[in-house]
Write an enzyme that holds these catalytic residues in place. Structure first.
Site, mmCIF file in Angstrom:
data_model
loop_
_atom_site.group_PDB
_atom_site.id
_atom_site.type_symbol
_atom_site.label_atom_id
_atom_site.label_comp_id
_atom_site.label_asym_id
_atom_site.label_seq_id
_atom_site.Cartn_x
_atom_site.Cartn_y
_atom_site.Cartn_z
ATOM 1 N N GLU A 49 -9.224 160.813 41.272
ATOM 2 C CA GLU A 49 -7.763 160.616 41.368
ATOM 3 C C GLU A 49 -7.016 161.876 41.786
ATOM 4 O O GLU A 49 -5.930 161.796 42.367
ATOM 5 C CB GLU A 49 -7.208 160.094 40.038
ATOM 6 C CG GLU A 49 -7.621 158.662 39.707
ATOM 7 C CD GLU A 49 -8.952 158.572 38.977
ATOM 8 O OE1 GLU A 49 -9.636 159.622 38.853
ATOM 9 O OE2 GLU A 49 -9.317 157.473 38.526
ATOM 10 N N PHE A 111 -7.823 151.906 23.853
ATOM 11 C CA PHE A 111 -8.815 152.311 24.852
ATOM 12 C C PHE A 111 -8.109 152.724 26.150
ATOM 13 O O PHE A 111 -7.256 152.014 26.651
ATOM 14 C CB PHE A 111 -9.775 151.143 25.122
ATOM 15 C CG PHE A 111 -10.769 151.469 26.210
ATOM 16 C CD1 PHE A 111 -11.708 152.485 26.042
ATOM 17 C CD2 PHE A 111 -10.746 150.776 27.417
ATOM 18 C CE1 PHE A 111 -12.608 152.791 27.050
ATOM 19 C CE2 PHE A 111 -11.645 151.089 28.429
ATOM 20 C CZ PHE A 111 -12.582 152.093 28.243
ATOM 21 N N GLN A 112 -8.470 153.882 26.655
ATOM 22 C CA GLN A 112 -7.902 154.443 27.885
ATOM 23 C C GLN A 112 -6.392 154.605 27.830
ATOM 24 O O GLN A 112 -5.702 154.406 28.825
ATOM 25 C CB GLN A 112 -8.332 153.631 29.109
ATOM 26 C CG GLN A 112 -9.825 153.785 29.368
ATOM 27 C CD GLN A 112 -10.261 153.311 30.739
ATOM 28 O OE1 GLN A 112 -9.666 152.399 31.303
ATOM 29 N NE2 GLN A 112 -11.299 153.930 31.269
ATOM 30 N N LYS A 161 0.173 147.039 31.346
ATOM 31 C CA LYS A 161 -0.537 145.867 31.879
ATOM 32 C C LYS A 161 0.248 144.570 31.638
ATOM 33 O O LYS A 161 0.317 143.704 32.519
ATOM 34 C CB LYS A 161 -1.911 145.797 31.215
ATOM 35 C CG LYS A 161 -2.844 144.798 31.874
ATOM 36 C CD LYS A 161 -4.249 144.922 31.294
ATOM 37 C CE LYS A 161 -5.113 143.741 31.681
ATOM 38 N NZ LYS A 161 -5.789 143.898 32.948
ATOM 39 N N MET A 479 -11.202 185.651 46.634
ATOM 40 C CA MET A 479 -9.944 186.319 46.301
ATOM 41 C C MET A 479 -10.025 186.993 44.934
ATOM 42 O O MET A 479 -9.495 188.093 44.745
ATOM 43 C CB MET A 479 -8.796 185.311 46.338
ATOM 44 C CG MET A 479 -7.444 185.946 46.182
ATOM 45 S SD MET A 479 -7.153 187.193 47.447
ATOM 46 C CE MET A 479 -6.069 186.308 48.553
HETATM 47 C C1 LIG Z 1 -8.110 175.104 40.498
HETATM 48 C C2 LIG Z 1 -8.124 176.586 40.567
HETATM 49 N N1 LIG Z 1 -8.930 177.290 39.765
HETATM 50 C C3 LIG Z 1 -8.946 178.650 39.839
HETATM 51 C C4 LIG Z 1 -8.134 179.313 40.713
HETATM 52 C C5 LIG Z 1 -8.141 180.839 40.776
HETATM 53 N N2 LIG Z 1 -8.565 181.287 42.102
HETATM 54 C C6 LIG Z 1 -7.704 181.680 43.073
HETATM 55 S S1 LIG Z 1 -8.444 182.085 44.481
HETATM 56 C C7 LIG Z 1 -9.959 181.795 43.841
HETATM 57 C C8 LIG Z 1 -11.199 181.998 44.650
HETATM 58 C C9 LIG Z 1 -11.335 181.020 45.740
HETATM 59 O O1 LIG Z 1 -12.642 181.100 46.241
HETATM 60 P P1 LIG Z 1 -13.052 180.379 47.574
HETATM 61 O O2 LIG Z 1 -12.571 178.980 47.562
HETATM 62 O O3 LIG Z 1 -14.509 180.560 47.784
HETATM 63 O O4 LIG Z 1 -12.198 181.096 48.667
HETATM 64 P P2 LIG Z 1 -12.174 182.587 49.208
HETATM 65 O O5 LIG Z 1 -11.173 183.332 48.376
HETATM 66 O O6 LIG Z 1 -13.558 183.147 49.070
HETATM 67 O O7 LIG Z 1 -11.732 182.416 50.608
HETATM 68 C C10 LIG Z 1 -9.865 181.379 42.510
HETATM 69 C C11 LIG Z 1 -11.012 181.075 41.630
HETATM 70 C C12 LIG Z 1 -7.288 178.518 41.515
HETATM 71 N N3 LIG Z 1 -6.432 179.055 42.378
HETATM 72 N N4 LIG Z 1 -7.321 177.169 41.439
#
Ligand SMILES: Cc1ncc(C[n+]2csc(CCOP(=O)(O)OP(=O)(O)O)c2C)c(N)n1
Length: 570
Positions: A49, A111-112, A161, A479
């Protein structure tokens, strides 16, 4: 004739000209799905979802229409929360319909059952629990109106529902009367005149344009007219990219944490800022006390609550960006016919050009070295000639896309700016491709983010959506790794993605096409091959693992403190 709640919902959606719903059924919404079976509305069956909501969001960003997602109660509804919060932070108009347990069971831990109205209250523009079938048609009408009017945002309708099964006469309301909700569209002319006077006096003006310019129909054209007629340089937020052509000489690039040298320098030394549809996010301002110290600020925004929230504004203008910019152009044209605008701003534009010389986005691609991510994005731009809708995931990939792909038109960049949601890009790309089957839709991804909603490969393949996903595969949560490298002494705690799948095989397992490039020479070939394939394609680019995004302003520092390859620029 009396209709059931389920029928009324479908009829009401048809009245709102809904063409497509993204969703996944369950017991608590099964009556609506039963009516959907015979309706002309297209339904895209997702695998999770969260994907449905991001698809509705991508559809909305790409088209300007309201996106619709539909889910069952409990876990179906709670799975939508990240998508709803993403849309809320970026002001995206979507309507989410969730099934709910029968009214007599609400509050009994049935439920749910989950209190989604309570759970989503802080991240929806508005939400409803429908308690009487007689209210349903009005609620649908209100939901669509609220989602798209004023500052847009997500609206949730929770539909028990028994209400889906109850019957009443159907009549779709003509007019709405929403007491207490009257967005201001038309900018106050006195404020506009004050703003024009201030701009006319400015020696070093800058326009700072955000996502509001993209969402306001026609505002981007007005922005271009104004900037070009009065020779005012323009910088964009991430959300504003595409509102001003990335190829225009007056364009400064993005500002803020990963902004260009010239944009950050210009905003830090300018004397007047015209902020339009932007909200002074901390990723833009850096250290607030040192943001634009010499500038008087004019702020145009449809949401009065955004004005003077983060920085104090000298001339607030509440209204639709299109209306305000149009009036401002007119007011400027009436001020003093003899002003030679180009001459007046000559020194300023020269100073900006001098800053431009310092190309903070320079990088080197050695022919034998690993692939540089910047090179991949530049090739994507070059080969597509920029003719694409680009979704991004979150992280370095998102910033490189923002820095190296030039966005020349509104609604061509779909990215989670406010919430920064990993896993957003791929489903958003699906939503955009559903809306525009004949346009090229790209998702620029990281190897971490793509795995967050990778199950939607089945949705893309099953619906014959020829999305091209470019994975910048650095083997890291890049990042976060970059922050660890620069600010945590290279202690790479839990950022190495050692056990990722083989993305080529994974794409193939879903019936998509997988391609890989490991050397710079292969990049162009892989992109061209992907573009010539009429199918969902994963391009796995194995890139330099420790490449960083520069320039970079450390969190909380003033935006003039830009790091470039570890050295401080100014
Ligand atoms: C749902 C979620 N969890 C954690 C983060 C924290 N976060 C920001 S950038 C990042 C790394 C992203 O890694 P990747 O998708 O491999 O991209 P890259 O930075 O290597 O291009 C994380 C974990 C986030 N932004 N969103």
């Amino acid at each position: 004739m009396k209709l059931t709640g389920a029928q009324i919902l479908i009829e009401s959606l048809l009245k709102e000209q809904v063409e497509v719903i993204f969703g996944l059924p369950g017991g608590a919404i099964i009556d609506v799905y039963d009516r959907l079976y015979d309706s002309p509305i297209r339904h895209i069956l997702v695998r999770h979802e969260q994907g449905a909501v991001h698809m509705a969001d991508g559809y909305a960003r790409a088209t300007g229409k309201v996106g619709v997602a539909m889910v069952t109660s409990g876990p179906g509804a709670t799975n939508t929360v990240t998508g709803i919060a993403t849309a809320y932070m970026d002001s995206i108009p979507i309507v989410v319909i969730s099934g709910q347990v029968p009214t007599k069971l609400i509050g009994n831990d049935a439920f749910q059952e989950a209190d989604v109205v309570g759970i989503t209250r802080p991240c929806t523009k508005h939400n409803y629990l429908v308690k009487d079938v007689k209210d349903l048609a009005r609620i649908v009408k209100e939901a669509f109106y609220i989602a798209k009017s004023g500052r847009p945002g997500p609206v949730l309708i929770d539909l028990p529902k028994d209400i889906q099964q109850a019957k009443t006469e159907f009549q779709y309301p003509g007019n709405l009367n929403l007491a207490g909700y009257k967005p201001t569209y038309y900018a106050n002319i006195k404020q506009i005149k004050k703003a024009a006077q201030l701009l006319a006096k400015a020696k070093k003006p800058v326009i700072y344009a955000g996502g509001g310019v993209i969402y306001s129909e026609g505002a981007s054209e007005e922005l271009q007219k104004l900037a070009k007629a009065y020779f005012i340089p323009v910088t964009n937020t991430l959300m504003g990219l595409g509102s001003f052509p990335g190829e225009d000489p007056l364009w400064l690039g993005m500002l803020g944490m990963h902004g260009t040298y010239r944009a950050n320098m210009a905003i830090s030394t300018c004397d007047v800022i015209l902020a339009v549809g932007a909200r002074f996010d901390d990723r833009v301002t850096g250290k607030l006390e040192e943001f634009a110290p010499e500038a008087k600020i004019i702020h145009i925004d449809i949401d009065p609550a955004s004005i003077s929230k983060n920085v104090s504004v000298d001339i607030p203008i509440v209204g639709d960006c299109y209306d305000a910019l149009k009036k401002l152009s007119k007011a400027l044209s009436q001020i003093d016919q003899d002003i030679e605008w180009q001459n007046k701003h000559q020194d300023w534009l020269e100073q900006i050009n001098a800053w431009k010389e310092r190309d903070a986005l320079a990088y080197e691609q050695s022919p034998d070295g690993p692939i540089k991510p910047q090179f991949v994005i530049e090739k994507l731009y070059e080969i597509t000639k920029g003719e694409a809708i680009v979704a991004t995931e979150v992280g370095q990939n998102q910033m490189w896309a923002a820095q190296y792909f030039k966005f020349n038109r509104p609604r061509t960049l779909l990215t989670s700016g406010g919430l920064g949601t990993m896993g957003y890009g791929f489903p958003a790309a699906i939503g955009a491709q559903v809306a525009f089957p004949d346009k090229l839709v790209l998702d620029i991804a990281g190897d971490g983010s793509i795995q967050m909603n990778i199950q939607e490969l089945a949705t893309a393949v099953g619906n014959h959506l020829p999305i091209k996903v470019a994975i910048l595969n650095n083997g890291y949560l890049g990042m976060v790794r970059q922050w660890q490298q620069l600010f945590y002494k290279r202690r790479y705690s839990q950022t190495s993605l050692e056990h990722s799948p083989d993305f080529v095989k994974l794409a193939e397992a879903y019936g998509a096409v997988g391609l890989r490039a490991t050397k710079p020479q292969e990049v162009e070939e892989v992109i061209k091959k992907a573009l010539n394939t009429n199918a969902t394609v994963f391009m796995d680019f194995i890139i330099e693992p420790e490449e960083n995004v520069y320039p970079m302003v450390p969190a909380g520092a003033p935006i003039t403190k830009m790091l470039l390859g570890g050295t401080v620029l100014v």
